[in-house]
Design an enzyme around this catalytic site. Structure first.
Site, PDB file in Angstrom:
ATOM      1  N   LYS A 149      52.078  38.341  34.350  1.00 19.66           N
ATOM      2  CA  LYS A 149      52.298  38.798  35.732  1.00 19.66           C
ATOM      3  C   LYS A 149      51.591  37.807  36.647  1.00 19.66           C
ATOM      4  O   LYS A 149      50.393  37.611  36.543  1.00 19.66           O
ATOM      5  CB  LYS A 149      51.698  40.199  35.937  1.00 19.66           C
ATOM      6  CG  LYS A 149      51.872  40.694  37.354  1.00 19.66           C
ATOM      7  CD  LYS A 149      50.774  41.653  37.780  1.00 19.66           C
ATOM      8  CE  LYS A 149      50.830  41.943  39.260  1.00 19.66           C
ATOM      9  NZ  LYS A 149      50.439  40.808  40.120  1.00 19.66           N
ATOM     10  N   GLY A 180      39.850  39.995  37.246  1.00 16.66           N
ATOM     11  CA  GLY A 180      39.896  40.446  38.642  1.00 16.66           C
ATOM     12  C   GLY A 180      38.732  41.373  38.939  1.00 16.66           C
ATOM     13  O   GLY A 180      37.680  41.291  38.301  1.00 16.66           O
ATOM     14  N   SER A 181      38.955  42.286  39.872  1.00 15.64           N
ATOM     15  CA  SER A 181      37.842  43.126  40.334  1.00 15.64           C
ATOM     16  C   SER A 181      37.485  44.204  39.320  1.00 15.64           C
ATOM     17  O   SER A 181      38.323  44.642  38.523  1.00 15.64           O
ATOM     18  CB  SER A 181      38.213  43.789  41.660  1.00 15.64           C
ATOM     19  OG  SER A 181      39.118  44.840  41.425  1.00 15.64           O
ATOM     20  N   GLN A 216      41.118  40.142  52.806  1.00 19.29           N
ATOM     21  CA  GLN A 216      39.836  39.616  52.308  1.00 19.29           C
ATOM     22  C   GLN A 216      38.876  39.349  53.458  1.00 19.29           C
ATOM     23  O   GLN A 216      37.679  39.594  53.354  1.00 19.29           O
ATOM     24  CB  GLN A 216      40.060  38.328  51.500  1.00 19.29           C
ATOM     25  CG  GLN A 216      40.504  38.571  50.084  1.00 19.29           C
ATOM     26  CD  GLN A 216      39.565  39.490  49.310  1.00 19.29           C
ATOM     27  OE1 GLN A 216      39.916  40.620  48.972  1.00 19.29           O
ATOM     28  NE2 GLN A 216      38.346  39.048  49.057  1.00 19.29           N
ATOM     29  N   GLY A 274      39.850  46.722  37.179  1.00 18.93           N
ATOM     30  CA  GLY A 274      39.609  46.654  35.730  1.00 18.93           C
ATOM     31  C   GLY A 274      39.451  48.039  35.122  1.00 18.93           C
ATOM     32  O   GLY A 274      39.927  48.313  34.013  1.00 18.93           O
ATOM     33  N   CYS A 290      34.813  34.166  40.583  1.00 18.81           N
ATOM     34  CA  CYS A 290      34.001  35.231  40.000  1.00 18.81           C
ATOM     35  C   CYS A 290      32.625  34.721  39.613  1.00 18.81           C
ATOM     36  O   CYS A 290      31.695  35.492  39.470  1.00 18.81           O
ATOM     37  CB  CYS A 290      34.713  35.871  38.822  1.00 18.81           C
ATOM     38  SG  CYS A 290      35.046  34.709  37.524  1.00 18.81           S
TER      39      CYS A 290
END
Ligand code: UN1
Length: 496
Positions: A175, A228-229, A331, A233, A284
Site C-alpha cells: 500500500k 508509522g505512528s 502536520q 500501529g 522516526c
C-alpha cells in the site's frame, strides 16, 4: 498534462474498481498537482490479495538464489535511474534532491544485500537427544505479506520491506502512502522490468482507513508490516492479532542525544542540529530531545542556538534547504498545537516556534527550527513524538540522571551519547532503553545491512532490516529424521 497513475494487480496496471481518484500535491508548491492516483477500496485490496495468493505457490518454489537474481537486477536498474528517481522523491516528498539520492542509494544497498541473502538463509542443524536422529530447522515463507508505509522514506523503506519479504519467498501487497505514491509506482515498475513474475508484487494506492484497514483485516494476508505512528500501529496490531496474523510494527520515537561534560560540543551540536531539523524532523529517528550535563549546559545552548540560526528553511528544489516543508497542512497544525500545549505546561520556546510566511514559504507549510527549554521529563513535549523541526532541551546533573530522564519516554527507537569516555560509552548501551544506540553520532542513519527497530512503544513484533529481516519474513520449521529403524521418543526416555 497531469499523469494518471494506476494500481498494479496481477501484472496489470489498473484503475480502482470504483473509478475514484485523488491528487498528489507537491509539498514545496501546494498549487501543483503532481499526479492523479486511484483511491482504492476493499475490492481493489481483495483483487490484489487474490493475485498475491495465486502467485505464492510458484514463487515460494523458486529457489532463493534465483529470487535474488531478480533483486540484483532491480539494484542495477535503481542505480541506472538514480538521479531521475531522486527527483521524483524530492518533488512528492519535499526533501531535497540529495536527500532523494540518499534514499535511492539505500534502496540499492538493500537490494544488493538481500540478493546475497538468497544464498544464505541459513537454518540450524544440531544433535538430537536420541541416537540415530537428525534435527534441523529450515526457513519457509509466511505467505501473503501486506506492506504499509509512511510518506517520509518512500524509496528506502519500500526497499527495506519489500526486498526481504520477496527473498524469503513471500508475495506482497504494497500500500503506497497517499502523500508519496509515485515513488512506489517507480519501484514497482523496476521490479516488473527486473523479471518479477506477475502477482508476486501488487501495488494498491489509497488511504489508510480504506486500503490499509482492508489489508489488515483480509483473511488471506498472513503478515502485515507497518511503519508509522504508534496510534495507527495499535489499530493495525489489533486487527492482525484478532485473526492470528503476524504483525511487525516500526513506530514512533522521541529520540534523545545525551551530551556529557567531556563531549566535543561542536561535534555534538553538529549531530544534533542535523538530527533535529533536516527534513523538518520528519523521520522516526529524528532527534526530539537533548539531555545536557549541567556543567556544559550554558555553553552548549549558546552553540546550539548559533548553529540552528544558520539552518536554511526552503523548498525541495533548492539543494541548500535544510528545513524543508512539512508534508501537509494537517502536520503543520499538529506541530503548532504541540507547541501551544508545551507553552501551557510552562515550557519556554527559545527559538522558532512559528510558521514561516512570505515568498516561497506561502507555497508550502514550514515551521522555523524550534528549540524549547524549561522542560521537565513528564511534560508532553519531552515525551511525545512531534514529527516536526522541534527540539526539547533538558538538563541533567549527571550521566546517571541523563539516562534516567532518557528512559522516562514511552518510546525507545534510537539514542545517542556524546562523550570521550570509553567506559561510559559501553555502559550507555546497557543503560539506555532504545533499539538503536550510537556514540558520537546523530540519532538517524541506520545502515541497510544492520537490524533496525525500537523497544517500548517504538515497535512490536520483530527487528526488521539487515539480517534480522530474514527472520521477520520467514516461518521456521523444525525437522527431525529418525534413522534408528525404531520408534523412539524423548518422552519415553525421560519416563525411565
Ligand atoms: C534511520 O534514519 O536511521 O521513518 C532510519 C524513519 C525510519 C527509517 C529511518 N523508519 O525515519
Amino acid at each position: 498534462m497531469v499523469e494518471h497513475f494506476k494500481n498494479y494487480i496481477n501484472g496489470e496496471w489498473v484503475e480502482a474498481v470504483s473509478g475514484e481518484t485523488y491528487e498528489n500535491i507537491n509539498p514545496s508548491n501546494i498549487d501543483e498537482v503532481l499526479g492523479v492516483f486511484p483511491r482504492s477500496n476493499k475490492e481493489d485490496v481483495h483483487s490484489a490479495v487474490n493475485a498475491s495468493k495465486n502467485a505464492l505457490n510458484n514463487w515460494k518454489n523458486t529457489p532463493p538464489p534465483e529470487r535474488g537474481c531478480i533483486i540484483s537486477e532491480a539494484a542495477r536498474i535503481l542505480a541506472s535511474r538514480k538521479k531521475e528517481l531522486a527527483e521524483i522523491i524530492s518533488l512528492e516528498n519535499g526533501k531535497t534532491a540529495s536527500g532523494g539520492l540518499g534514499e535511492v542509494q539505500s534502496g540499492i544497498d538493500m537490494a544488493n544485500f538481500i540478493a546475497g541473502e538468497g544464498r544464505r538463509m541459513y537454518g540450524r542443524t544440531t544433535h538430537s537427544g536420541l541416537k540415530k536422529r537428525f534435527a534441523m530447522t529450515k526457513k519457509y515463507p509466511i505467505g501473503v505479506v501486506g506492506v504499509i508505509l509512511p510518506f517520509n522514506f518512500p524509496m528506502a523503506l519500500t526497499s527495506w520491506r519489500v526486498f526481504p519479504a520477496l527473498i524469503c519467498g513471500n508475495t506482497v501487497v504494497l500500500k503506497s502512502e497517499e502523500n508519496s505514491p509515485e515513488t512506489t509506482v517507480q519501484f514497482t515498475r523496476i521490479l516488473e522490468e527486473s523479471g518479477l513474475p506477475k502477482g508476486v508484487l501488487n501495488l494498491v494506492h489509497g488511504f489508510g482507513s480504506e486500503v490499509g484497514e482492508a489489508l489488515t483485516l483480509h483473511p488471506d494476508v498472513s503478515m502485515v508490516t507497518f511503519t508509522g505512528s504508534s496510534t495507527t500501529g495499535k489499530l493495525i496490531a489489533r486487527n492482525c492479532v484478532s485473526r492470528h496474523a503476524k504483525v511487525s510494527l516500526e513506530l514512533g520515537g522521541k529520540n534523545a542525544v545525551l551530551v556529557m561534560e567531556d563531549a566535543d560540543l561542536d561535534l555534538a551540536v553538529d549531530g544534533i542540529v542535523c538530527g533535529a531539523f533536516s527534513v523538518s524532523g520528519q523521520r522516526c529517528t529524528a532527534t526530539g530531545r537533548v539531555i545536557v550535563h549541567k556543567d556544559v549546559y550554558d555553553e552548549f545552548l549558546k552553540k546550539l542556538i548559533n548553529m540552528t540560526l544558520s539552518q536554511k528553511a526552503g523548498p525541495a528544489d533548492d539543494d541548500t534547504s535544510v528545513v524543508t516543508p512539512l508534508i501537509n497542512k494537517k502536520q503543520l497544525v499538529r506541530v503548532l498545537e504541540f507547541l501551544e500545549r508545551a507553552k501551557d505546561e510552562g515550557a519556554n520556546i527559545i527559538l522558532g516556534g512559528k510558521q514561516l510566511k512570505g515568498g516561497v514559504y506561502d507555497k508550502g507549510y514550514y515551521i522555523a527550527p524550534t528549540i524549547v527549554d524549561n522542560i521537565t521529563p513528564e511534560m508532553e513535549i519531552a515525551r511525545e513524538e512531534v514529527f516536526g523541526p522541534v527540539l526539547s532541551v533538558l538538563k541533567a546533573d549527571s550521566y546517571e540522571e541523563a539516562c534516567q530522564i532518557h528512559n522516562t519516554s514511552p518510546y525507545g527507537l534510537s539514542a545517542s551519547l556524546f562523550t570521550k569516555d570509553v567506559n561510559r560509552s559501553f555502559s550507555f548501551f546497557d543503560d539506555v532503553e532504545a533499539g538503536v544506540c550510537y556514540i558520537n553520532a546523530p540519532t538517524f542513519g541506520s545502515e541497510p545491512h544492520m537490524p533496525f527497530g525500537g523497544v517500548k512503544q517504538s515497535g512490536q513484533g520483530y527487528r526488521e532490516v539487515g539480517w534480522a529481516a530474514i527472520e521477520a519474513y520467514s516461518e521456521v520449521k523444525t525437522l527431525y529424521v529418525d534413522y534408528s529403524a525404531s520408534i523412539q521418543n524423548v518422552q519415553f526416555v525421560n519416563e525411565k
